[in-house]
Design a protein around this motif. Structure first.
Motif, PDB file in Angstrom:
ATOM      1  N   VAL A  43     -31.377 -43.520 -18.834  1.00 52.05           N
ATOM      2  CA  VAL A  43     -30.760 -42.648 -17.842  1.00 52.05           C
ATOM      3  C   VAL A  43     -29.914 -41.624 -18.580  1.00 52.05           C
ATOM      4  CG1 VAL A  43     -30.686 -44.325 -15.950  1.00 52.05           C
ATOM      5  CG2 VAL A  43     -28.727 -44.127 -17.490  1.00 52.05           C
ATOM      6  N   SER A  44     -29.712 -40.487 -17.935  1.00 53.69           N
ATOM      7  CA  SER A  44     -28.743 -39.544 -18.479  1.00 53.69           C
ATOM      8  C   SER A  44     -27.424 -39.787 -17.761  1.00 53.69           C
ATOM      9  CB  SER A  44     -29.206 -38.096 -18.317  1.00 53.69           C
ATOM     10  OG  SER A  44     -29.279 -37.732 -16.962  1.00 53.69           O
ATOM     11  N   ILE A  45     -26.347 -39.540 -18.496  1.00 54.50           N
ATOM     12  CA  ILE A  45     -25.008 -39.732 -17.957  1.00 54.50           C
ATOM     13  C   ILE A  45     -24.221 -38.451 -18.173  1.00 54.50           C
ATOM     14  CG2 ILE A  45     -22.867 -41.057 -18.126  1.00 54.50           C
ATOM     15  CD1 ILE A  45     -24.492 -43.362 -19.247  1.00 54.50           C
ATOM     16  N   HIS A  46     -23.579 -37.976 -17.105  1.00 58.47           N
ATOM     17  CA  HIS A  46     -22.686 -36.817 -17.202  1.00 58.47           C
ATOM     18  C   HIS A  46     -21.357 -37.311 -17.756  1.00 58.47           C
ATOM     19  CE1 HIS A  46     -25.364 -34.164 -14.981  1.00 58.47           C
ATOM     20  NE2 HIS A  46     -25.625 -35.217 -14.226  1.00 58.47           N
ATOM     21  N   SER A  52     -19.473 -31.956 -17.970  1.00 60.34           N
ATOM     22  CA  SER A  52     -20.079 -30.834 -18.679  1.00 60.34           C
ATOM     23  C   SER A  52     -21.020 -31.258 -19.801  1.00 60.34           C
ATOM     24  CB  SER A  52     -18.985 -29.924 -19.245  1.00 60.34           C
ATOM     25  OG  SER A  52     -18.124 -30.670 -20.075  1.00 60.34           O
ATOM     26  N   GLU A  53     -20.866 -32.459 -20.331  1.00 59.29           N
ATOM     27  CA  GLU A  53     -21.766 -32.988 -21.345  1.00 59.29           C
ATOM     28  C   GLU A  53     -22.706 -33.982 -20.684  1.00 59.29           C
ATOM     29  OE1 GLU A  53     -19.879 -34.474 -24.990  1.00 59.29           O
ATOM     30  OE2 GLU A  53     -18.014 -33.699 -24.144  1.00 59.29           O
ATOM     31  N   GLU A  54     -23.889 -34.126 -21.271  1.00 58.93           N
ATOM     32  CA  GLU A  54     -24.832 -35.100 -20.741  1.00 58.93           C
ATOM     33  C   GLU A  54     -25.531 -35.778 -21.915  1.00 58.93           C
ATOM     34  OE1 GLU A  54     -27.993 -35.325 -17.021  1.00 58.93           O
ATOM     35  OE2 GLU A  54     -27.387 -33.387 -17.805  1.00 58.93           O
ATOM     36  N   ALA A  55     -25.667 -37.089 -21.850  1.00 63.10           N
ATOM     37  CA  ALA A  55     -26.313 -37.849 -22.912  1.00 63.10           C
ATOM     38  C   ALA A  55     -27.213 -38.898 -22.285  1.00 63.10           C
ATOM     39  CB  ALA A  55     -25.265 -38.511 -23.793  1.00 63.10           C
ATOM     40  N   LEU A  56     -28.211 -39.320 -23.041  1.00 60.64           N
ATOM     41  CA  LEU A  56     -29.118 -40.364 -22.582  1.00 60.64           C
ATOM     42  C   LEU A  56     -28.697 -41.708 -23.155  1.00 60.64           C
ATOM     43  CD1 LEU A  56     -30.804 -37.768 -22.028  1.00 60.64           C
ATOM     44  CD2 LEU A  56     -32.798 -39.149 -22.449  1.00 60.64           C
ATOM     45  N   VAL A  57     -28.830 -42.749 -22.332  1.00 61.01           N
ATOM     46  CA  VAL A  57     -28.484 -44.102 -22.763  1.00 61.01           C
ATOM     47  C   VAL A  57     -29.599 -45.059 -22.362  1.00 61.01           C
ATOM     48  CG1 VAL A  57     -27.175 -44.697 -20.684  1.00 61.01           C
ATOM     49  CG2 VAL A  57     -26.667 -45.869 -22.822  1.00 61.01           C
ATOM     50  N   SER A  58     -29.794 -46.044 -23.210  1.00 59.90           N
ATOM     51  CA  SER A  58     -30.787 -47.085 -22.957  1.00 59.90           C
ATOM     52  C   SER A  58     -30.331 -47.978 -21.809  1.00 59.90           C
ATOM     53  CB  SER A  58     -30.946 -47.925 -24.222  1.00 59.90           C
ATOM     54  OG  SER A  58     -31.749 -49.054 -23.960  1.00 59.90           O
ATOM     55  N   LEU A  59     -31.295 -48.418 -21.019  1.00 53.75           N
ATOM     56  CA  LEU A  59     -30.999 -49.374 -19.952  1.00 53.75           C
ATOM     57  C   LEU A  59     -31.218 -50.816 -20.401  1.00 53.75           C
ATOM     58  CD1 LEU A  59     -32.431 -47.561 -16.815  1.00 53.75           C
ATOM     59  CD2 LEU A  59     -30.043 -47.975 -17.402  1.00 53.75           C
ATOM     60  N   GLU A  60     -31.553 -51.004 -21.673  1.00 56.13           N
ATOM     61  CA  GLU A  60     -31.717 -52.351 -22.213  1.00 56.13           C
ATOM     62  C   GLU A  60     -30.399 -53.108 -22.022  1.00 56.13           C
ATOM     63  OE1 GLU A  60     -33.804 -55.401 -23.577  1.00 56.13           O
ATOM     64  OE2 GLU A  60     -34.685 -53.401 -23.537  1.00 56.13           O
ATOM     65  N   GLY A  61     -30.448 -54.204 -21.305  1.00 56.57           N
ATOM     66  CA  GLY A  61     -29.258 -55.011 -21.074  1.00 56.57           C
ATOM     67  C   GLY A  61     -28.339 -54.488 -19.983  1.00 56.57           C
TER      68      GLY A  61
END
Length: 111
Positions: A43-46, A52-61
């Motif tokens: 998922v991306s997270i604001h 203003s920044e957005e990053a992708l994070v693993s949904l593992e766990g």
């Protein structure tokens, strides 16, 4: 990984995303699904002031509780993830880069 049962709830929620210690990380953005399994895997997270920044994070766990998503990684790890355009399709090369990064940062692996 979170399967179809959680996907609609995640899409509708635009909820707060929390880290492993229940600290607020940011707000849910886009959901990326594995084309082979159909499961949501990133998922991306604001982040930051006004998202203003957005990053992708693993949904593992990751877990979905009380209408919120709790991911396995703290905000500082997510902020330093490889810079992948969250508006673009998550291709195999980008996904591989993210998977390697999060595997190295996995709090359960000592990495």
């Amino acid at each position: 990984m979170l399967g179809h049962g959680y996907l609609n709830a995640l899409k509708k929620a635009k909820s707060t995303v929390y880290g492993p210690a229940r600290e607020k990380v940011g707000t849910l953005g886009n959901i990326f699904m594995d084309v082979r399994t159909g499961d949501a895997d990133f998922v991306s997270i604001h982040l930051g002031l006004f998202g203003s920044e957005e990053a992708l994070v693993s949904l593992e766990g990751a877990v979905f509780t009380d209408g919120h998503l709790q991911v396995r990684f703290p905000k500082d790890v997510i902020k330093h993830a490889p810079n992948i355009d969250p508006a673009a399709e998550l291709n195999d090369a980008a996904k591989d880069m993210l998977e390697k990064y999060y595997a190295a940062m996995d709090p359960g692996s000592g990495g």
